[in-house]
Structure formats: C-alpha cells, structure tokens
Write an enzyme that holds these catalytic residues in place. Structure first.
Site, PDB file in Angstrom:
ATOM      1  N   SER A 157       0.866  -1.181   0.000  1.00  0.00           N
ATOM      2  CA  SER A 157       0.000   0.000   0.000  1.00  0.00           C
ATOM      3  C   SER A 157       0.899   1.226   0.000  1.00  0.00           C
ATOM      4  CB  SER A 157      -0.846  -0.001   1.278  1.00  0.00           C
ATOM      5  OG  SER A 157      -1.382   1.292   1.518  1.00  0.00           O
ATOM      6  N   TYR A 170      -2.517  -1.206  10.459  1.00  0.00           N
ATOM      7  CA  TYR A 170      -2.411  -1.345   8.999  1.00  0.00           C
ATOM      8  C   TYR A 170      -1.061  -0.810   8.496  1.00  0.00           C
ATOM      9  CZ  TYR A 170      -3.988  -1.112   4.105  1.00  0.00           C
ATOM     10  OH  TYR A 170      -4.124  -1.267   2.738  1.00  0.00           O
TER      11      TYR A 170
HETATM   12  C1  BGC Z   1      -6.195   1.535   1.961  1.00  0.00           C
HETATM   13  C2  BGC Z   1      -7.377   2.348   1.483  1.00  0.00           C
HETATM   14  C3  BGC Z   1      -6.940   3.784   1.207  1.00  0.00           C
HETATM   15  C4  BGC Z   1      -5.688   3.841   0.354  1.00  0.00           C
HETATM   16  C5  BGC Z   1      -5.153   5.245   0.193  1.00  0.00           C
HETATM   17  C6  BGC Z   1      -5.057   1.657   0.983  1.00  0.00           C
HETATM   18  O1  BGC Z   1      -3.992   0.867   1.347  1.00  0.00           O
HETATM   19  O2  BGC Z   1      -6.581   0.171   2.130  1.00  0.00           O
HETATM   20  O3  BGC Z   1      -8.397   2.326   2.460  1.00  0.00           O
HETATM   21  O4  BGC Z   1      -7.981   4.458   0.552  1.00  0.00           O
HETATM   22  O5  BGC Z   1      -4.680   3.018   0.904  1.00  0.00           O
HETATM   23  O6  BGC Z   1      -5.076   5.935   1.421  1.00  0.00           O
END
Ligand code: BGC
Length: 272
Positions: A157, A170
């Site tokens: 991410s 996360y």
């Molecule tokens: C998250 C999303 C978020 C995106 C940008 C991703 O890794 O799971 O919820 O919109 O990152 O912030």
C-alpha cells in the site's frame, strides 16, 4: 480489462484474497495472460466461484480453481499449496494480496484488532512467500515458461511509506512488508526468485467504500491524488500481470507504486 495475451501461458498463479476487489482483478488479468489461477477466499465462497466462472468463460488458456484458506493459518496455507500442486503440477507466481483494515485511534485499539491485521497482512504474506519458495525450489527451473524460478508479489500500500493516523496496525503491517520483500529478494535472488511489491493508492474497493461512496469522501481522496483520479482494481491487475511476466525480468526487490502520484504529497503543492 486488457486484451488476451500469452505472457503467463503454462504458468500457475495463486492470488490470495481474490474473490473480489484488487485480488479479483489480478486473478482475471493473469488468466487473460494464459495462466492457471488459484482463487483464494476466506469467507466469500460464492463470489470466488463467480470469479472462477468468469475465467472459464473468458480465458482460452488458463483454468481456475477455488480454495478456501485463512492465510494467517500455516496449515491452511500449506493445504492451499498442496491442492494447487495436485491440480496444476506446481506454482510459478504467488500474489500475496489478502489484507484487511480494522481501524481505531491507537489509544483505543484492542490488542485483538492489532493482532488480526498483523496476522493477515504481514504473517499471512510471510506464510505464502515461504510455501512459494519451497515449491519453486522443489520444482526447479522451467525455461520453457519463465526466465525466473518463481515470482512473488506482495500487495502492499502507499501506507508502507505514508503514515496514517487511526490506522497504526495497517501501516505497521505494510511497513513490515518492505523489509520482508527486500529480505526475500536478497536471500533468494541467487536462486532466480524475483520478489517485489505493488503499492496501490486509493483504489475503489470495499475496503474504502465508506470514503469513495460519498461526494465529500471522493473530494477528500482527490485532494491526495495529483492525477485527480481515483483508481480501479484493473489498474493494479495490469501492473501485476506485467510484473509476473518475463517482460519485467530485471525488476527485483522493489515496490511499484500505483497511486496516481499520492506518494508525491500533493498537500505541499501550495503549503509548506
Ligand atoms: C487503503 C485504502 C486507502 C488507500 C489510500 C489503501 O492501502 O486500504 O483504504 O484508501 O490506501 O489511502
């Protein structure tokens, strides 16, 4: 969705968490490249079967099977790889995609929600990478299908580098993936295993639906994206299938950001 191609013909790809969202798009894109696909789900059996049906109707070369597995459980991951080898003979590509968010301000975050996110997003990716490496080494090179012994793609991410208040579990899991991916690259590059990450930005899926489904949420997201466009799962599918193919052979140990420029901190355009 891209046109059918043959860049993964004769190869087998496991895509975890592929009953919907980014995983579904990756599974379909790789099937369109001629690969056999293992569609993995945790709880959405029907959706996983729909993805398999789509593949059998739309891909002329690749076949699909559906396997239930909680990627945070070692015995279930081992079983998923065993089923794959029984069905298709081996594994060539592992896309460790399954992931979730359980958001809380840090001082209110229950330990179980911290743990669950780390278990799925980080430990699950370790377990899948481990089994993939074992299988790649057991099988040996197949120069007729790929120049690499195998390919591992971690779904990361933008939050492997962008801190995100209210999402410490996360961000910690995605930050951990950087070192997992790079260490695998360093350790198994000599075996000709390629290991990379894809870091999606704001992609329209269920994980962030509460944000993009309102005008206010969309406007807020767009402020964070220089390209002024919210992504869709196919944006990731096309990059993943290329990253798994020999066209990207010399890419190893890196993260490819697919984010419309989110990591370029557009908040600084007129500030700072
Ligand atoms: C998250 C999303 C978020 C995106 C940008 C991703 O890794 O799971 O919820 O919109 O990152 O912030």
């Amino acid at each position: 969705m891209q046109k059918p191609n043959k860049r993964l013909e004769g190869q087998t790809c496991i895509v975890t968490g592929s009953s919907d969202g980014i995983g579904e798009a990756v599974a379909k894109a790789m099937a369109m490249e001629g690969a056999n696909i293992v569609i993995n789900y945790h709880s959405s059996k029907e959706e996983a079967e729909e993805v398999a049906d789509w593949i059998s109707k739309n891909s002329d070369a690749g076949n699909a099977i559906v396997v239930k597995c909680d990627v945070s459980k070692e015995d279930e991951v081992k079983n998923m790889f065993k089923k794959t080898v029984t069905e298709f003979g081996t594994v060539d590509v592992c896309v460790a995609n399954a992931g979730l968010q359980l958001d809380h301000p840090l001082h209110e975050m229950p330990l179980k929600d911290w743990q669950r996110v780390i278990d799925v997003n980080l430990t699950g990716q370790f377990l899948c990478a481990k089994e993939a490496i074992i299988e790649f080494k057991r099988r040996g090179m197949r120069p007729e299908v790929s120049k690499s012994l195998g390919k591992i793609i971690h779904m990361s991410s933008v939050h492997e580098v962008i801190p995100w208040a209210g999402h410490a579990n996360y961000t910690a899991s995605k930050g951990g993936l950087v070192m997992l991916m790079q260490t695998i690259c360093q350790e198994y590059g000599p075996d000709r295993i390629r290991c990379n990450s894809i870091a999606p930005g704001a992609i329209k899926t269920d994980i962030n639906k509460d944000v993009w489904s309102t005008q206010e949420g969309r406007d807020g997201m767009l402020k964070l994206i220089p390209y002024k466009q919210i992504g869709v799962p196919d944006d990731i599918g096309s990059v993943a299938s290329w990253l798994a193919s020999d066209e990207s052979e010399y890419i190893n140990g890196t993260t490819i950001f697919v984010d419309g420029g989110m990591t370029c901190y557009p908040g600084f355009t007129a500030n700072g």
